[in-house]
Motif scaffolding. Structure first.
Motif, PDB file in Angstrom:
ATOM      1  N   ASP A   1      -9.046   1.246 -10.999  1.00  8.32           N
ATOM      2  CA  ASP A   1     -10.245   1.020 -10.197  1.00  8.32           C
ATOM      3  C   ASP A   1     -10.841   2.349  -9.738  1.00  8.32           C
ATOM      4  N   TRP A   2      -9.998   3.260  -9.277  1.00  7.78           N
ATOM      5  CA  TRP A   2     -10.491   4.574  -8.840  1.00  7.78           C
ATOM      6  C   TRP A   2     -11.105   5.332 -10.015  1.00  7.78           C
TER       7      TRP A   2
ATOM      8  N   ARG B   1      -5.149  -0.506  -9.371  1.00  6.92           N
ATOM      9  CA  ARG B   1      -5.899   0.226  -8.356  1.00  6.92           C
ATOM     10  C   ARG B   1      -6.178   1.665  -8.802  1.00  6.92           C
ATOM     11  N   VAL B   2      -5.254   2.259  -9.544  1.00 10.52           N
ATOM     12  CA  VAL B   2      -5.524   3.572 -10.127  1.00 10.52           C
ATOM     13  C   VAL B   2      -6.708   3.470 -11.084  1.00 10.52           C
TER      14      VAL B   2
ATOM     15  N   THR C   1       0.816  -1.220   0.000  1.00 15.46           N
ATOM     16  CA  THR C   1       0.000   0.000   0.000  1.00 15.46           C
ATOM     17  C   THR C   1       0.844   1.261   0.000  1.00 15.46           C
TER      18      THR C   1
ATOM     19  N   ASN D   1      -8.934   0.710  -3.638  1.00 15.62           N
ATOM     20  CA  ASN D   1      -7.704   1.440  -3.892  1.00 15.62           C
ATOM     21  C   ASN D   1      -7.279   2.125  -2.601  1.00 15.62           C
TER      22      ASN D   1
ATOM     23  N   PRO E   1       1.747   3.089  -5.611  1.00 12.80           N
ATOM     24  CA  PRO E   1       0.549   2.961  -6.451  1.00 12.80           C
ATOM     25  C   PRO E   1       0.677   1.787  -7.402  1.00 12.80           C
TER      26      PRO E   1
ATOM     27  N   ASP F   1      -2.775   5.371  -4.484  1.00 15.83           N
ATOM     28  CA  ASP F   1      -3.351   5.217  -5.818  1.00 15.83           C
ATOM     29  C   ASP F   1      -4.195   6.436  -6.183  1.00 15.83           C
ATOM     30  N   ARG F   2      -4.975   6.902  -5.218  1.00 17.33           N
ATOM     31  CA  ARG F   2      -5.838   8.059  -5.465  1.00 17.33           C
ATOM     32  C   ARG F   2      -5.020   9.320  -5.728  1.00 17.33           C
TER      33      ARG F   2
END
Length: 262
Positions: free
Chosen positions: A23-24, A20-21, A13, A31, A16, A35-36
């Motif tokens: 996914d956001w 997951r990027v 975690t 995420n 990034p 990633d956010r």
């Protein structure tokens, strides 16, 4: 079939990850802040690109299933987002078999959603990286019949494989394993449609330690050397469709194509 047994790898975690990027960008919740942070710095068009990618995948695999395709190898699967590929395909071909692959451990944690096959078909999942095509093929052969056509899906994946990692050789290794009548389905970020947006996207991902290699139309087309490109050829995502229902016209900085293995 179940995902591979054994201890589940830890999710990092602190760094990034493209899955997951993505996914956001699709509105998902699987995420982390890191990633956010990357996703929120991207151009606003990145959300449109993620949506367009999913829509293209749905159109392409549904059309191929309608033509009789019932075996799919999806590499770079991403975090499950319904409808998943197997749901689209099995709505047309209930007995279809699908093998999913991704290199993010968080996708493995959600693999159960990818493994809920219809009773007539089957799905399987392997955690692996496209840069290890031999490992993927070895696993896929235990589930899919490589004496019959297989659809290879590489959606928004190869622009994460830089030139020094031999992207063309990777795709050639995968395609060479496919029998005649198989298909390659690909989408890939473009460097030559809106260069200022692609340059900014590459820079923002790089800040998170993620290398990107956006490519020109001609460079993307090289992935299909020796294959039979299906109409409409190499086009921006919203322009790829078969049948009468054309998607709404909109700008896209991503190329798409589907080709047949002779």
């Amino acid at each position: 079939m179940a995902a591979e047994a054994g201890p589940r790898p830890q999710v990092d975690t602190s760094r990034p990850h493209p899955a997951r990027v993505y996914d956001w960008l699709l509105g998902g919740k699987d995420n982390y802040p890191v990633d956010r942070e990357v996703a929120k710095r991207l151009p606003a068009e990145a959300k449109d690109a993620a949506r367009q990618n999913r829509a293209f995948m749905h159109r392409a695999v549904a059309w191929l299933a309608q033509q009789g395709a019932d075996q799919f190898l999806d590499i770079g699967t991403g975090i499950p987002t319904e409808p998943n590929l197997h749901q689209v395909v099995q709505s047309v071909r209930p007995a279809a078999r699908i093998v999913y692959t991704d290199n993010d451990p968080i996708v493995l944690r959600h693999a159960e959603a990818l493994l809920v096959s219809g009773p007539a078909g089957s799905t399987d999942y392997i955690q692996s990286d496209v840069r290890a095509p031999g490992t993927i093929l070895e696993h896929a052969r235990a589930v899919l019949d490589f004496d019959r056509p297989v659809v290879l899906s590489l959606i928004a994946l190869l622009h994460f494989v830089t030139d020094d990692q031999d992207p063309y050789g990777i795709v050639r290794t995968l395609v060479d394993a496919l029998p005649s009548g198989s298909h390659l389905v690909m989408s890939h970020a473009a460097s030559d449609i809106v260069p200022e947006l692609s340059d900014r996207t590459v820079r923002e991902y790089a800040k998170g330690g993620i290398r990107l290699a956006f490519r020109t139309r001609a460079e993307f087309g090289r992935f299909f050397d020796g294959l039979e490109l299906l109409d409409p050829g190499v086009v921006p995502l919203p322009e790829w469709y078969r049948g009468d229902e054309a998607p709404e016209p909109e700008m896209s900085g991503i190329y798409a194509a589907v080709a047949r293995v002779a």
